[in-house]
Design a protein around this motif. Structure first.
Motif, PDB file in Angstrom:
ATOM      1  N   PRO B 100       0.844  -1.195   0.029  1.00 38.92           N
ATOM      2  CA  PRO B 100       0.161   0.236   0.156  1.00 38.92           C
ATOM      3  C   PRO B 100       0.862   1.198   0.042  1.00 38.92           C
ATOM      4  O   PRO B 100       0.263   2.240  -0.551  1.00 38.92           O
ATOM      5  CB  PRO B 100      -0.847   0.048   1.296  1.00 38.92           C
ATOM      6  N   LEU B 101       2.174   1.183   0.613  1.00 39.19           N
ATOM      7  CA  LEU B 101       2.925   2.248   0.611  1.00 39.19           C
ATOM      8  C   LEU B 101       3.504   2.931  -0.722  1.00 39.19           C
ATOM      9  O   LEU B 101       3.863   3.835  -1.068  1.00 39.19           O
ATOM     10  CB  LEU B 101       4.206   2.288   1.663  1.00 39.19           C
ATOM     11  N   LEU B 102       3.274   1.791  -1.728  1.00 41.17           N
ATOM     12  CA  LEU B 102       3.561   2.231  -3.232  1.00 41.17           C
ATOM     13  C   LEU B 102       3.073   3.570  -3.857  1.00 41.17           C
ATOM     14  O   LEU B 102       3.217   3.985  -4.669  1.00 41.17           O
ATOM     15  CB  LEU B 102       3.520   1.034  -4.077  1.00 41.17           C
ATOM     16  N   THR B 103       1.702   3.615  -3.250  1.00 45.73           N
ATOM     17  CA  THR B 103       0.885   4.898  -3.486  1.00 45.73           C
ATOM     18  C   THR B 103       1.725   6.132  -3.377  1.00 45.73           C
ATOM     19  O   THR B 103       1.462   7.044  -4.491  1.00 45.73           O
ATOM     20  CB  THR B 103      -0.162   5.033  -2.275  1.00 45.73           C
ATOM     21  N   VAL B 104       2.568   6.415  -2.568  1.00 50.19           N
ATOM     22  CA  VAL B 104       3.390   7.643  -2.487  1.00 50.19           C
ATOM     23  C   VAL B 104       4.741   7.276  -2.755  1.00 50.19           C
ATOM     24  O   VAL B 104       5.533   8.398  -2.382  1.00 50.19           O
ATOM     25  CB  VAL B 104       3.219   8.198  -1.076  1.00 50.19           C
ATOM     26  N   ASN B 105       4.923   6.199  -3.616  1.00 43.96           N
ATOM     27  CA  ASN B 105       6.343   6.098  -3.742  1.00 43.96           C
ATOM     28  C   ASN B 105       6.881   7.159  -4.711  1.00 43.96           C
ATOM     29  O   ASN B 105       6.176   7.669  -5.648  1.00 43.96           O
ATOM     30  CB  ASN B 105       6.473   4.695  -4.691  1.00 43.96           C
ATOM     31  N   SER B 106       8.167   7.714  -4.442  1.00 38.92           N
ATOM     32  CA  SER B 106       8.555   8.771  -5.055  1.00 38.92           C
ATOM     33  C   SER B 106       8.970   8.720  -6.765  1.00 38.92           C
ATOM     34  O   SER B 106       8.753   9.469  -7.099  1.00 38.92           O
ATOM     35  CB  SER B 106       9.836   9.446  -4.488  1.00 38.92           C
ATOM     36  N   LEU B 107       9.169   7.231  -7.149  1.00 44.16           N
ATOM     37  CA  LEU B 107       9.493   7.067  -8.530  1.00 44.16           C
ATOM     38  C   LEU B 107       8.168   7.462  -9.346  1.00 44.16           C
ATOM     39  O   LEU B 107       8.145   8.151 -10.183  1.00 44.16           O
ATOM     40  CB  LEU B 107      10.226   5.630  -8.442  1.00 44.16           C
ATOM     41  N   ILE B 108       7.104   6.756  -8.743  1.00 44.01           N
ATOM     42  CA  ILE B 108       5.846   6.969  -9.407  1.00 44.01           C
ATOM     43  C   ILE B 108       5.052   8.513  -9.498  1.00 44.01           C
ATOM     44  O   ILE B 108       5.057   8.966 -10.538  1.00 44.01           O
ATOM     45  CB  ILE B 108       4.746   5.905  -8.504  1.00 44.01           C
ATOM     46  N   LEU B 109       5.533   9.044  -8.505  1.00 37.81           N
ATOM     47  CA  LEU B 109       5.169  10.454  -8.304  1.00 37.81           C
ATOM     48  C   LEU B 109       5.877  11.113  -9.288  1.00 37.81           C
ATOM     49  O   LEU B 109       5.564  11.920 -10.127  1.00 37.81           O
ATOM     50  CB  LEU B 109       5.379  11.294  -7.181  1.00 37.81           C
ATOM     51  N   ASP B 110       7.129  11.063  -9.322  1.00 37.25           N
ATOM     52  CA  ASP B 110       8.383  11.643 -10.268  1.00 37.25           C
ATOM     53  C   ASP B 110       7.864  11.541 -11.680  1.00 37.25           C
ATOM     54  O   ASP B 110       7.921  12.594 -12.625  1.00 37.25           O
ATOM     55  CB  ASP B 110       9.672  11.364  -9.905  1.00 37.25           C
ATOM     56  N   ARG B 111       7.689  10.252 -12.059  1.00 36.84           N
ATOM     57  CA  ARG B 111       7.391  10.089 -13.359  1.00 36.84           C
ATOM     58  C   ARG B 111       5.943  10.578 -13.789  1.00 36.84           C
ATOM     59  O   ARG B 111       5.783  11.301 -14.926  1.00 36.84           O
ATOM     60  CB  ARG B 111       7.484   8.523 -13.771  1.00 36.84           C
ATOM     61  N   ALA B 112       4.860  10.361 -12.969  1.00 40.43           N
ATOM     62  CA  ALA B 112       3.780  10.664 -13.438  1.00 40.43           C
ATOM     63  C   ALA B 112       3.380  12.259 -13.273  1.00 40.43           C
ATOM     64  O   ALA B 112       2.758  12.576 -14.227  1.00 40.43           O
ATOM     65  CB  ALA B 112       2.741   9.993 -12.605  1.00 40.43           C
ATOM     66  N   LEU B 113       4.126  12.918 -12.407  1.00 39.56           N
ATOM     67  CA  LEU B 113       3.812  14.079 -12.243  1.00 39.56           C
ATOM     68  C   LEU B 113       5.030  14.973 -13.186  1.00 39.56           C
ATOM     69  O   LEU B 113       4.565  16.189 -13.479  1.00 39.56           O
ATOM     70  CB  LEU B 113       3.930  14.817 -10.849  1.00 39.56           C
ATOM     71  N   GLY B 114       6.042  14.534 -13.464  1.00 42.76           N
ATOM     72  CA  GLY B 114       6.880  15.101 -14.286  1.00 42.76           C
ATOM     73  C   GLY B 114       6.895  14.803 -15.770  1.00 42.76           C
ATOM     74  O   GLY B 114       6.617  15.712 -16.533  1.00 42.76           O
ATOM     75  N   PHE B 115       7.424  13.649 -15.862  1.00 48.47           N
ATOM     76  CA  PHE B 115       7.533  13.160 -17.415  1.00 48.47           C
ATOM     77  C   PHE B 115       6.139  13.111 -18.010  1.00 48.47           C
ATOM     78  O   PHE B 115       5.969  13.514 -18.964  1.00 48.47           O
ATOM     79  CB  PHE B 115       8.077  11.971 -17.334  1.00 48.47           C
ATOM     80  N   ALA B 116       5.054  12.487 -17.489  1.00 50.86           N
ATOM     81  CA  ALA B 116       3.934  12.287 -18.018  1.00 50.86           C
ATOM     82  C   ALA B 116       3.495  13.533 -18.570  1.00 50.86           C
ATOM     83  O   ALA B 116       2.264  13.493 -19.472  1.00 50.86           O
ATOM     84  CB  ALA B 116       3.017  11.273 -17.231  1.00 50.86           C
ATOM     85  N   LYS B 117       3.598  14.733 -17.804  1.00 54.50           N
ATOM     86  CA  LYS B 117       2.767  15.868 -18.143  1.00 54.50           C
ATOM     87  C   LYS B 117       2.879  16.305 -19.539  1.00 54.50           C
ATOM     88  O   LYS B 117       1.779  16.868 -20.101  1.00 54.50           O
ATOM     89  CB  LYS B 117       3.659  17.116 -17.210  1.00 54.50           C
ATOM     90  N   ASP B 118       3.978  16.188 -19.991  1.00 51.16           N
ATOM     91  CA  ASP B 118       4.052  16.592 -21.439  1.00 51.16           C
ATOM     92  C   ASP B 118       4.784  15.629 -22.613  1.00 51.16           C
ATOM     93  O   ASP B 118       5.605  15.808 -23.282  1.00 51.16           O
ATOM     94  CB  ASP B 118       4.903  17.848 -21.771  1.00 51.16           C
ATOM     95  N   SER B 119       3.784  14.543 -22.509  1.00 49.21           N
ATOM     96  CA  SER B 119       4.271  13.581 -23.402  1.00 49.21           C
ATOM     97  C   SER B 119       3.214  12.748 -23.885  1.00 49.21           C
ATOM     98  O   SER B 119       2.097  12.482 -23.222  1.00 49.21           O
ATOM     99  CB  SER B 119       5.296  12.351 -22.956  1.00 49.21           C
TER     100      SER B 119
END
Lengths: 196, 212
Positions: B100-119
């Protein structure tokens, strides 16, 4: 479990960073100086106590009676990420000191593993409301302690010569490891002696 | 998309280079099979979250982005946790609260908020697969070192007559217990990072130091 037991256990014996290894990302970035670590630790401590109490209320008032216990992770993270901006607003209105620097910490706290972790742990251990509040505060205090100790070590290490490949992150991880080793001195036996 | 995939494997390997998502690495790397399960779970959640965030990018206003992202990741993590509890109770016990702690995993947040924003969703999917695989491989490496040194065994999946555990001669009688404790995790990760930094070209190492 008695209240003192919860506090001693979460601050020292089962320290959320050093023993349970629920680290959270800012651990390596924020420990660059002691002052920042201390203020981040205190914000996290206050918010984790609050979130723990709130998630206890949510679980026992809503999720359990409705049989929705399986939604706990989702409901908790929603509650936490809603509660932190709210606290930010309240702090901005009520605190006498300007808290511009503290403001930057709130988004980091809402996506911190340690906060969600302690909320889940205290619900799964079946704590009462007061016990949850204490557990949240104690886990936050343990996190704060680990941050401040590590930041102090990093500041002391700035004066020392460190082999090139170890500079920066690796030596921080190694020091955290040695600190975790030192924290193993606080074990279950110590806790039991304190309680008797 | 292929390029986005390859970037995650080497140049921007999330674990070796950027040290994102430390939480599961520290917690589950004492046994190889646990690390493998955790890495795969993270890969799946990352792929779903990244693609979804990229597809939704025009519909979500900026200030709700974190909220939506944690909601998607939280749903996936809950689903993974429940599936594990239902079909692999032993594994679920060992991974415990870290799924359940994978919810706030920083790798997921980083990719989904950073990379996915403009691709595009395709690019984000490729990026998630690359990052996830790079993470999985690095996690397996750390887990292999920790398990061999810490318990002197290599735990794999039991198939047929094979019990699933290989014992390393010499080390399985007198393992270095420190490595399998929580303190050892930090130590192994620190040394691994140092070795990795040493092996990399010096120009990049300098840049890393300036940042740190």
């Amino acid at each position: 479990m008695s209240y003192i037991g919860i506090i001693v256990s979460l601050v020292f014996v089962n320290n959320i960073v050093l023993s349970q290894l629920i680290v959270g990302q800012p651990f390596l970035d924020i420990t660059r100086d002691t002052k920042t670590s201390l203020s981040f630790g205190l914000v996290l401590c206050a918010l984790s106590a609050l979130c723990c109490l709130a998630t206890w209320g949510l679980y026992h008032a809503l999720l359990r009676p409705l049989g929705l216990g399986y939604l706990q992770t989702l409901a908790f993270i929603m509650l936490i990420s809603g509660l932190t901006p709210l606290c930010d607003l309240v702090f901005a209105k009520t605190l006498p000191v300007p808290h511009g620097r503290l403001r930057a910490f709130f988004p980091l706290v809402s996506t911190n593993c340690a906060v969600l972790g302690i909320c889940l742990i205290s619900v799964r251990s079946g704590y009462t409301a007061l016990e949850s509040l204490l557990a949240g505060a104690a886990a936050g205090a343990g996190y704060c302690l680990a941050l401040v100790l590590l930041a102090t070590m990093r500041e002391a290490m700035k004066k020392e010569w460190i082999p090139r490949p170890f500079r920066g992150v690796p030596i921080t991880l190694v020091s955290a490891g040695l600190m975790a080793l030192a924290f193993m001195a606080f074990d279950e036996a110590l806790l039991q002696n304190l309680l008797e | 998309m292929i390029q986005a995939f390859r970037k995650g494997l080497a140049d921007e390997n999330p674990l070796c280079v950027r040290l994102l998502g430390l939480c599961p690495v520290l917690a589950v790397s004492a046994r190889l099979i646990d690390a493998f399960a955790m890495g795969l779970t993270l890969l799946a959640i990352l792929a779903i979250t990244n693609t979804a965030m990229s597809a939704l990018q025009t519909h979500v206003p900026g200030r709700f982005r974190v909220f939506v992202c944690t909601a998607i990741a939280g749903s996936c993590a809950s689903a993974a946790d429940l599936l594990m509890q239902a079909y692999m109770p032993g594994l679920s016990d060992r991974l415990g609260i870290f799924v359940p702690l994978l919810t706030v995993n920083s790798l997921i947040l980083d990719r989904a908020l950073g990379f996915a924003k403009d691709s595009t969703p395709g690019m984000s999917f490729g990026d998630a697969l690359g990052m996830g695989t790079g993470y999985l491989l690095a996690l397996l490496g750390i887990a292999l070192i920790r398990e061999i040194l810490g318990s002197g065994t290599i735990t794999l999946v039991p198939i047929g007559g094979f019990s699933g555990t290989i014992e390393v001669p010499g080390l399985s009688q007198s393992p270095i217990r420190l490595v399998s404790l929580s303190a050892g995790t930090f130590l192994v990760l620190g040394y691994a990072k140092a070795v990795f930094d040493m092996a990399r070209p010096p120009a990049k190492t300098n840049r890393e130091e300036d940042k740190a």
